[in-house]
Design a protein around this motif. Structure first.
Motif, PDB file in Angstrom:
ATOM      1  N   HIS A 152       7.451 -16.457   9.233  1.00 30.32           N
ATOM      2  CA  HIS A 152       7.492 -15.076   9.712  1.00 30.32           C
ATOM      3  C   HIS A 152       7.841 -15.064  11.195  1.00 30.32           C
ATOM      4  O   HIS A 152       7.413 -15.943  11.942  1.00 30.32           O
TER       5      HIS A 152
ATOM      6  N   GLU B 221       9.978  -5.532  14.697  1.00 26.61           N
ATOM      7  CA  GLU B 221      10.102  -5.796  13.252  1.00 26.61           C
ATOM      8  C   GLU B 221       9.443  -7.131  12.941  1.00 26.61           C
ATOM      9  O   GLU B 221       9.558  -8.070  13.726  1.00 26.61           O
TER      10      GLU B 221
ATOM     11  N   ARG C  60       0.160  -9.226   7.233  1.00 26.60           N
ATOM     12  CA  ARG C  60      -0.470  -8.071   6.588  1.00 26.60           C
ATOM     13  C   ARG C  60      -1.792  -7.698   7.242  1.00 26.60           C
ATOM     14  O   ARG C  60      -2.301  -6.603   7.043  1.00 26.60           O
TER      15      ARG C  60
ATOM     16  N   THR D 176       5.112  -0.192  10.186  1.00 24.65           N
ATOM     17  CA  THR D 176       5.011   0.378   8.851  1.00 24.65           C
ATOM     18  C   THR D 176       5.990  -0.337   7.930  1.00 24.65           C
ATOM     19  O   THR D 176       6.983  -0.924   8.385  1.00 24.65           O
ATOM     20  N   SER D 177       5.740  -0.287   6.647  1.00 26.04           N
ATOM     21  CA  SER D 177       6.610  -0.973   5.680  1.00 26.04           C
ATOM     22  C   SER D 177       8.038  -0.523   5.825  1.00 26.04           C
ATOM     23  O   SER D 177       8.310   0.680   5.993  1.00 26.04           O
ATOM     24  N   ALA D 178       8.936  -1.496   5.744  1.00 27.84           N
ATOM     25  CA  ALA D 178      10.371  -1.204   5.907  1.00 27.84           C
ATOM     26  C   ALA D 178      10.940  -0.656   4.619  1.00 27.84           C
ATOM     27  O   ALA D 178      10.456  -0.861   3.553  1.00 27.84           O
TER      28      ALA D 178
ATOM     29  N   LEU E 199       9.890  -6.903   6.765  1.00 30.32           N
ATOM     30  CA  LEU E 199       8.684  -6.431   6.087  1.00 30.32           C
ATOM     31  C   LEU E 199       8.171  -5.130   6.688  1.00 30.32           C
ATOM     32  O   LEU E 199       7.809  -4.205   5.963  1.00 30.32           O
ATOM     33  N   THR E 200       8.096  -5.089   8.029  1.00 29.62           N
ATOM     34  CA  THR E 200       7.583  -3.904   8.714  1.00 29.62           C
ATOM     35  C   THR E 200       8.429  -3.633   9.949  1.00 29.62           C
ATOM     36  O   THR E 200       9.071  -4.531  10.488  1.00 29.62           O
ATOM     37  N   THR E 201       8.387  -2.391  10.383  1.00 32.96           N
ATOM     38  CA  THR E 201       9.156  -2.000  11.562  1.00 32.96           C
ATOM     39  C   THR E 201       8.436  -0.862  12.286  1.00 32.96           C
ATOM     40  O   THR E 201       7.657  -0.123  11.661  1.00 32.96           O
TER      41      THR E 201
ATOM     42  N   ARG F 292      -1.352  -4.341  12.283  1.00 34.65           N
ATOM     43  CA  ARG F 292      -0.638  -3.080  12.102  1.00 34.65           C
ATOM     44  C   ARG F 292       0.147  -2.631  13.321  1.00 34.65           C
ATOM     45  O   ARG F 292       0.813  -1.592  13.284  1.00 34.65           O
TER      46      ARG F 292
END
Length: 167
Positions: free
Chosen positions: A80, A71, A143, A165-167, A54-56, A146
């Motif tokens: 998750h 990540e 979500r 940030t969004s992957a 989802l994010t990295t 951050r």
């Protein structure tokens, strides 16, 4: 003697290596799928068909030199996990892994910001080097956060942190 216990200076000269199995994520293909006359079943937004990132974010140095990647993965079963790849930081007396709602600020100005807002402690840091995986509690919505900090609880300072940030 109390100063030795409090600072634990020998940890600056010792390393703990961790090499946990990392979750596999589905490879994405740039080739479009062939058209079908049979409608595909609707995918659930809550649980993906396969594990996905989802994010990295890349770790930056704060109090101690820190490198690696963080990540957040959503697993096919809906759970998750925070995955930390190739972590390399100093060992410390009371290191924790935190998800926070604070932005990562480079330099000394960013050392102490992570306990200013919302944060959740996932666990003690398993090792100061290597690959590691941390479960997010079911009550934690990724979500809402951050960044990730390698947080020294004893001295209320970040060793290093990664903006997600969004992957």
């Amino acid at each position: 003697m109390l100063a030795l216990y409090w600072f634990q200076p020998w940890k600056l000269f010792t390393d703990t290596y961790v090499d946990e199995a990392l979750p596999q994520v589905a490879a994405t293909s740039a080739t479009p799928a062939p058209a079908s006359t049979t409608p595909a079943p609707a995918a659930s937004a809550a649980t993906p068909a396969a594990n996905e990132v989802l994010t990295t974010g890349e770790f930056v140095t704060h109090e101690h030199r820190t490198t690696g990647t963080a990540e957040i993965h959503r697993l096919a079963d809906g759970r998750h996990q925070l995955v930390i790849r190739d972590l390399d930081t100093s060992n410390g007396p009371d290191l924790r892994v935190w998800l926070t709602d604070q932005p990562v600020i480079r330099g000394t100005a960013g050392w102490r910001v992570f306990d200013d807002g919302e944060w959740v402690e996932l666990a003690r840091l398993k090792g100061n080097k290597g690959n590691q995986v941390y479960e997010l509690p079911a009550s934690v919505d990724p979500r809402d956060f951050r960044s990730v900090s390698i947080w020294c609880k004893r001295f209320a300072v970040s060793f290093g942190a990664a903006d997600l940030t969004s992957a």
